[in-house]
Design a protein around this motif. Structure first.
Motif, PDB file in Angstrom:
ATOM      1  N   THR A 181      43.361  41.238  47.250  1.00 39.04           N
ATOM      2  CA  THR A 181      44.076  41.723  46.067  1.00 39.04           C
ATOM      3  C   THR A 181      43.114  41.807  44.876  1.00 39.04           C
ATOM      4  O   THR A 181      43.127  42.785  44.114  1.00 39.04           O
ATOM      5  CB  THR A 181      45.251  40.781  45.723  1.00 39.04           C
ATOM      6  N   TYR A 182      42.261  40.782  44.733  1.00 41.89           N
ATOM      7  CA  TYR A 182      41.234  40.821  43.680  1.00 41.89           C
ATOM      8  C   TYR A 182      40.246  41.969  43.917  1.00 41.89           C
ATOM      9  O   TYR A 182      39.776  42.602  42.966  1.00 41.89           O
ATOM     10  CB  TYR A 182      40.478  39.495  43.628  1.00 41.89           C
ATOM     11  N   ASP A 183      39.926  42.241  45.194  1.00 40.31           N
ATOM     12  CA  ASP A 183      39.012  43.339  45.494  1.00 40.31           C
ATOM     13  C   ASP A 183      39.577  44.666  44.992  1.00 40.31           C
ATOM     14  O   ASP A 183      38.852  45.475  44.403  1.00 40.31           O
ATOM     15  CB  ASP A 183      38.784  43.441  47.011  1.00 40.31           C
ATOM     16  N   ILE A 184      40.868  44.894  45.254  1.00 45.95           N
ATOM     17  CA  ILE A 184      41.512  46.142  44.814  1.00 45.95           C
ATOM     18  C   ILE A 184      41.462  46.257  43.289  1.00 45.95           C
ATOM     19  O   ILE A 184      41.306  47.353  42.732  1.00 45.95           O
ATOM     20  CB  ILE A 184      42.968  46.199  45.320  1.00 45.95           C
ATOM     21  N   LEU A 185      41.600  45.117  42.610  1.00 39.41           N
ATOM     22  CA  LEU A 185      41.538  45.109  41.141  1.00 39.41           C
ATOM     23  C   LEU A 185      40.102  45.130  40.627  1.00 39.41           C
ATOM     24  O   LEU A 185      39.867  45.108  39.414  1.00 39.41           O
ATOM     25  CB  LEU A 185      42.250  43.851  40.609  1.00 39.41           C
ATOM     26  N   LYS A 186      39.138  45.123  41.562  1.00 33.26           N
ATOM     27  CA  LYS A 186      37.702  45.116  41.254  1.00 33.26           C
ATOM     28  C   LYS A 186      37.271  43.857  40.488  1.00 33.26           C
ATOM     29  O   LYS A 186      36.386  43.904  39.634  1.00 33.26           O
ATOM     30  CB  LYS A 186      37.315  46.389  40.492  1.00 33.26           C
ATOM     31  N   LYS A 187      37.932  42.751  40.847  1.00 34.86           N
ATOM     32  CA  LYS A 187      37.542  41.442  40.314  1.00 34.86           C
ATOM     33  C   LYS A 187      36.784  40.702  41.428  1.00 34.86           C
ATOM     34  O   LYS A 187      37.283  39.770  42.041  1.00 34.86           O
ATOM     35  CB  LYS A 187      38.784  40.652  39.874  1.00 34.86           C
ATOM     36  N   PHE A 188      35.572  41.169  41.664  1.00 34.59           N
ATOM     37  CA  PHE A 188      34.838  40.726  42.848  1.00 34.59           C
ATOM     38  C   PHE A 188      34.330  39.292  42.746  1.00 34.59           C
ATOM     39  O   PHE A 188      34.137  38.639  43.775  1.00 34.59           O
ATOM     40  CB  PHE A 188      33.684  41.686  43.128  1.00 34.59           C
ATOM     41  N   THR A 189      34.100  38.801  41.553  1.00 34.40           N
ATOM     42  CA  THR A 189      33.683  37.398  41.428  1.00 34.40           C
ATOM     43  C   THR A 189      34.818  36.469  41.854  1.00 34.40           C
ATOM     44  O   THR A 189      34.580  35.436  42.487  1.00 34.40           O
ATOM     45  CB  THR A 189      33.244  37.071  39.985  1.00 34.40           C
ATOM     46  N   ALA A 190      36.054  36.855  41.524  1.00 34.08           N
ATOM     47  CA  ALA A 190      37.218  36.044  41.911  1.00 34.08           C
ATOM     48  C   ALA A 190      37.446  36.119  43.417  1.00 34.08           C
ATOM     49  O   ALA A 190      37.731  35.107  44.067  1.00 34.08           O
ATOM     50  CB  ALA A 190      38.466  36.510  41.164  1.00 34.08           C
ATOM     51  N   SER A 191      37.325  37.310  43.996  1.00 34.46           N
ATOM     52  CA  SER A 191      37.542  37.445  45.439  1.00 34.46           C
ATOM     53  C   SER A 191      36.451  36.700  46.214  1.00 34.46           C
ATOM     54  O   SER A 191      36.722  36.066  47.235  1.00 34.46           O
ATOM     55  CB  SER A 191      37.588  38.914  45.851  1.00 34.46           C
ATOM     56  N   ALA A 192      35.223  36.751  45.712  1.00 35.95           N
ATOM     57  CA  ALA A 192      34.128  36.047  46.378  1.00 35.95           C
ATOM     58  C   ALA A 192      34.396  34.546  46.433  1.00 35.95           C
ATOM     59  O   ALA A 192      34.099  33.890  47.441  1.00 35.95           O
ATOM     60  CB  ALA A 192      32.810  36.319  45.661  1.00 35.95           C
ATOM     61  N   ASN A 193      34.982  34.000  45.383  1.00 36.43           N
ATOM     62  CA  ASN A 193      35.318  32.566  45.375  1.00 36.43           C
ATOM     63  C   ASN A 193      36.348  32.240  46.461  1.00 36.43           C
ATOM     64  O   ASN A 193      36.271  31.180  47.106  1.00 36.43           O
ATOM     65  CB  ASN A 193      35.856  32.153  44.006  1.00 36.43           C
TER      66      ASN A 193
END
Length: 332
Positions: A181-193
């Protein structure tokens, strides 16, 4: 004037009515007295219903028996049988309540092991899937962990271990679901965590090639998020520069200067994160390609390294689907 015969008829009619009322009341009271059953009678009928697999009737009889003055030994049996009846009729919410109460009242019972095991199953039955709230998954994990600690050598321990790992798989998929879901929002630092958490805690229940792909992709695409963040910060910077130019007092100048300093610091952090993320992502995706050359994720990793942006979601697995429960109850 009434004749003697008429008067007699009135009296006789009144007497007949009184007698009729009395007889009717006696019949009603006698019938009610017959319907009142003792705790032992209800217990026996309830246990017979269990034997006949009439679990709905068993619930009614056993609940009523437990509300009366049953001997302690029969209360223990009735309490467990009530939980089992709820379980067997598919009412897992009420079954869980009853199993918990039974374990609280009779922790040393010979039925305690079975009650603890079934309590975990009840919680698992209440798990909707990885996309939903995970309160029941955590409860099932807690119960199965208790079971293995108390009965490590029991014949059910292997099955409980499998169920425990299945619950952990649900949690891992839940984290992956949030990460994507974070990836779709382009919040990649959050998705990586999120993906790092899965690699750290749940690597035994998740394929490594999938985790390398998800984390590598998120880190490689950090530059997309970084560019967006830097763009927003530069817009803020221009606003603060305008405020500094219009500042009339030393305090106003200091406030604007401090804000400008913080914004510049944040821009520098994102530039470093962009560089570091891309390099880390390149290494992870390269490791995926090298170690799992035939993986479908390796093919996608090659495309990403060539510059293609791929943000399609990895399918979320639900290990506690209906098909699993059908197989499970065939072997329970």
């Amino acid at each position: 004037m009434w004749s003697g015969l008429q008067f007699q008829r009135v009296i006789d009619g009144g007497v007949v009515k009184k007698i009729a009322v009395f007889v009717f009341s006696l019949i009603v009271l006698t019938g009610c007295a017959k319907k009142v059953k003792t705790a032992d009678q209800l217990f026996n009928e309830g246990m017979m219903s269990v034997k006949e697999k009439d679990f709905g009737d068993a619930v009614v009889k056993l609940k009523e028996a437990l509300s009366k003055d049953l001997p302690p030994s029969k209360k223990e049996i009735a309490s467990f049988a009530l939980a089992e009846s709820y379980f067997n009729k598919g009412d897992y919410v009420e079954a869980a309540v009853q199993y918990r109460e039974f374990l609280t009242l009779y922790p040393a019972s010979k039925y305690a092991k079975e009650a603890l095991y079934k309590l975990g199953i009840c919680y698992m039955k209440m798990i909707k899937g990885p996309q939903w709230d995970q309160q029941f998954t955590y409860k099932a994990i807690d119960v199965f962990t208790q079971f293995l600690a108390k009965y490590p050598e029991d014949k059910l321990s292997d099955k409980v271990s499998q169920l425990l790992n299945m619950c952990r798989k649900v949690l891992a998929e839940h984290e992956i679901y949030i990460g994507q879901t974070y990836d779709i929002l382009k919040k990649f630092t959050a998705s990586a965590n999120r993906y790092r958490e899965v690699m750290s805690v749940y690597s035994d229940v998740e394929p490594e090639d999938k985790l390398l792909y998800l984390l590598g992709r998120a880190r490689f695409y950090t530059y997309i998020q970084a560019n967006e963040e830097i763009k927003n910060l530069q817009e803020q910077l221009e606003v603060e520069k305008e405020k500094l130019a219009k500042a009339e007092t030393e305090d106003e100048k200091k406030v604007s200067e401090n804000r400008i300093s913080l914004i510049l610091s944040d821009i520098e952090k994102w530039r470093k994160e962009e560089e570091f993320g891309r390099e880390e992502g390149r290494k992870l995706l390269g490791e995926l390609i090298y170690r799992y050359p035939d993986s479908p994720y390796a093919r996608k990793a090659k495309e990403i390294l060539k510059g293609k942006v791929i943000l399609d979601k990895v399918k979320i697995e639900n290990p506690v689907k209906k098909s699993f429960w059908k197989r499970f109850f065939e072997t329970i």
